[in-house]
Design a protein around this motif. Structure first.
Motif, short mmCIF file in Angstrom:
data_model
loop_
_atom_site.label_atom_id
_atom_site.label_comp_id
_atom_site.label_asym_id
_atom_site.label_seq_id
_atom_site.Cartn_x
_atom_site.Cartn_y
_atom_site.Cartn_z
N ALA A 1 0.83 -1.21 0.00
CA ALA A 1 0.00 0.00 0.00
C ALA A 1 0.87 1.26 0.00
N ALA A 2 1.96 1.24 0.76
CA ALA A 2 2.86 2.39 0.78
C ALA A 2 3.50 2.60 -0.58
N ALA A 3 3.93 1.50 -1.22
CA ALA A 3 4.55 1.62 -2.54
C ALA A 3 3.55 2.16 -3.57
N LYS A 4 2.30 1.69 -3.49
CA LYS A 4 1.28 2.17 -4.42
C LYS A 4 1.00 3.65 -4.20
N GLN A 5 0.92 4.07 -2.93
CA GLN A 5 0.64 5.47 -2.65
C GLN A 5 1.77 6.35 -3.17
N LEU A 6 3.02 5.94 -2.99
CA LEU A 6 4.15 6.73 -3.50
C LEU A 6 4.13 6.77 -5.02
N ALA A 7 3.79 5.64 -5.65
CA ALA A 7 3.71 5.62 -7.11
C ALA A 7 2.63 6.59 -7.62
N ASP A 8 1.51 6.65 -6.91
CA ASP A 8 0.44 7.57 -7.28
C ASP A 8 0.91 9.03 -7.17
N VAL A 9 1.65 9.33 -6.11
CA VAL A 9 2.19 10.69 -5.93
C VAL A 9 3.10 11.05 -7.09
N LEU A 10 3.99 10.12 -7.45
CA LEU A 10 4.92 10.40 -8.55
C LEU A 10 4.18 10.55 -9.88
N GLU A 11 3.18 9.75 -10.10
CA GLU A 11 2.42 9.87 -11.34
C GLU A 11 1.75 11.24 -11.45
N ASN A 12 1.30 11.77 -10.32
CA ASN A 12 0.63 13.07 -10.31
C ASN A 12 1.59 14.25 -10.39
N PHE A 13 2.79 14.13 -9.79
CA PHE A 13 3.61 15.31 -9.57
C PHE A 13 5.01 15.27 -10.18
N GLU A 14 5.52 14.10 -10.55
CA GLU A 14 6.92 14.02 -10.95
C GLU A 14 7.21 14.84 -12.21
N GLY A 15 6.27 14.90 -13.15
CA GLY A 15 6.49 15.67 -14.36
C GLY A 15 6.45 17.17 -14.16
N ARG A 16 6.10 17.61 -12.96
CA ARG A 16 6.00 19.04 -12.66
C ARG A 16 7.23 19.58 -11.92
N HIS A 17 8.16 18.69 -11.55
CA HIS A 17 9.31 19.09 -10.73
C HIS A 17 10.53 18.23 -11.06
N ARG A 18 11.69 18.79 -10.83
CA ARG A 18 12.93 18.02 -10.94
C ARG A 18 13.22 17.31 -9.62
N ASN A 19 13.76 16.09 -9.70
CA ASN A 19 14.32 15.38 -8.55
C ASN A 19 13.34 15.34 -7.38
N LEU A 20 12.11 14.92 -7.65
CA LEU A 20 11.08 14.97 -6.61
C LEU A 20 11.37 14.01 -5.47
N LEU A 21 11.83 12.79 -5.79
CA LEU A 21 12.14 11.85 -4.71
C LEU A 21 13.25 12.38 -3.82
N GLU A 22 14.22 13.06 -4.42
CA GLU A 22 15.29 13.66 -3.62
C GLU A 22 14.74 14.74 -2.69
N ALA A 23 13.79 15.52 -3.19
CA ALA A 23 13.17 16.54 -2.35
C ALA A 23 12.41 15.91 -1.20
N PHE A 24 11.72 14.79 -1.45
CA PHE A 24 11.01 14.10 -0.38
C PHE A 24 12.00 13.59 0.69
N GLU A 25 13.13 13.06 0.23
CA GLU A 25 14.14 12.56 1.18
C GLU A 25 14.66 13.70 2.06
N HIS A 26 14.97 14.83 1.43
CA HIS A 26 15.47 15.98 2.22
C HIS A 26 14.43 16.44 3.24
N ARG A 27 13.18 16.44 2.84
CA ARG A 27 12.13 16.88 3.76
C ARG A 27 12.00 15.90 4.92
N ALA A 28 12.09 14.62 4.65
CA ALA A 28 12.04 13.63 5.74
C ALA A 28 13.20 13.83 6.70
#
Length: 430
Positions: A56-83
């Protein structure tokens, strides 16, 4: 004086709400203020994420990336920094998986449309990279104040070219936008000094400097950039107003390449207000500023220390009806053979803002040689409506050959350009 030598262009730079950055979302209080033993709303969010099973966690993260990844650079890296930023503020939990960390970071970020409301108060300087410039032309960088939700101001850029004949072209704006990496934060007696940098692969129009210190928390306003020559070295400085919601002060940003920036608070009695503008070189071995520390008149201030400004001499006061309320500078002085050309703004009846000019003596800038008795630029009927009506304003112009290239803002909403022959301008001043 009816100004016939000023030519308005049709290069309208309007705010685009589709341009977004990702910013920290703070559901309770600032993370650094959270008590690690408190069950805060932030901890509740984390606990809900941890209750998701692996799939469920993997699916939710995939949904986030599908919605937002094309709108920003290095989104997963930004999530890591925020965590990472949130980690010390949260109640201790079991070790997070990579997916959990990234998902938690996503829950504590939001999109911010940084120029949704306005794109205004521009300044202009020659580009540090003049490669590929047409013969007789010059590349430039335009800085602009962008305003989004909550009236928070940030600093954004455009690049363009002035051709030999004075025609202006603006390079296409990048689809994406990004904030810089915070490299260092050095506490000081009156506030933090910070250094930030961008990835060299990011287009100049992609770079957005968003507030990063407490003094800037509600805005980085009205940057007045100047190419400062000190021997063979050129550094781009800009004074700007740092606004934290209850107080303002002048600060300084500096860069040599528009990739790495240092932002520092200015000290001294002359730096407690807004509207400071640095001369493009030393005068008699000292730094010099035009300032308006009394909210009404223009002062000349000298200093041996670029970061401290005290005292000053009043050199101009409101004189003509279009400036009876107050006057101020419209960017750094421009060096001519005849003297220092300083653009000014005046506030008149019904708080109508207009742009004028003054010529200062080159050896002694406290001496006024000539001054425009009527505005050079004032709001036309089509320029009167906007977020703040009846305002034209600029934070700096640039000389190219015998022309003045003047970017200006319209009613605190959008920006345009005007050009004029310098000889005609000087002739019109008395």
């Amino acid at each position: 004086m009816h100004v016939t030598f000023l030519n308005r262009q049709a290069l309208y730079l309007r705010p685009d709400p589709a341009r977004v950055i990702v910013r920290p979302f703070k559901p309770a209080t600032e993370p650094r203020d959270l008590n690690p033993t408190d069950k805060t709303r932030a901890n509740h969010i984390v606990e809900r994420v941890l209750r998701l099973d692996k799939a469920a966690a993997a699916k939710q993260l995939a949904d986030v990336l599908e919605n937002f990844e094309g709108r920003h650079r290095n989104l997963l890296e930004a999530f890591e920094h925020r965590a990472n930023d949130m980690e010390d503020a949260l109640v201790a939990h079991c070790t997070f998986s990579v997916v959990q960390r990234q998902l938690i970071g996503a829950y504590f970020m939001h999109e911010y449309s940084f120029e949704a409301s306005a794109l205004f108060n521009p300044s202009i300087v020659p580009h540090p990279d003049q490669s590929g410039t047409p013969t007789g032309g010059v590349r430039f960088i335009l800085s602009l104040r962008a305003v989004g939700e909550g009236h928070i101001s940030s600093l954004t850029f455009r690049a363009g070219t002035v051709a030999a004949d004075g025609s202006i072209a603006i390079e296409p704006t990048a689809r994406l936008a990004s904030t810089p990496r915070l490299r260092t934060r050095t506490p000081g007696p009156i506030g933090d000094e910070v250094e930030v940098d961008f990835n060299p692969g990011q287009d100049i129009s992609e770079r957005v400097i968003f507030p990063v210190t407490e003094s800037q928390s509600n805005g980085i306003e009205d940057a007045r950039f100047v190419a400062f020559s000190d021997g063979a070295r050129t550094t781009y400085y800009a004074t700007y107003t740092a606004y934290k919601g209850t107080a303002i002060r002048s600060e300084l940003i500096e860069t040599s390449d528009f990739l790495s920036f240092r932002m520092s608070p200015l000290q001294g009695s002359a730096a407690r207000n807004k509207g400071m503008a640095l001369f493009p070189r030393r005068i008699d071995g000292r730094f010099a500023m035009i300032a308006r520390q009394d909210n009404e008149n223009l002062h000349l201030v000298y200093s041996d220390d670029l970061y401290r400004w005290d005292g000053g001499q009043a050199i101009m006061k409101p004189q003509f009806p279009w400036e009876f309320v107050q006057i101020g500078n419209c960017g750094s002085p421009i060096e001519l053979d005849e003297g220092w050309l300083l653009l000014t703004h005046g506030v008149g009846p019904v708080r109508k803002y207009s742009i004028g000019a003054v010529l200062l003596d080159k050896q002694n800038p406290a001496k006024v040689l000539a001054r425009s008795s009527e505005p050079l630029l004032q709001p036309e009927p089509a320029e009167r409506e906007g977020y703040v009506p009846n305002v034209v304003y600029t934070c700096g112009a640039m000389r190219h050959n015998e022309q003045l290239i003047l970017p200006y803002a319209v009613s605190d909403s959008f920006s345009n350009f005007a050009t004029m022959k310098i000889s005609a301008l000087l002739q019109a001043m008395s």
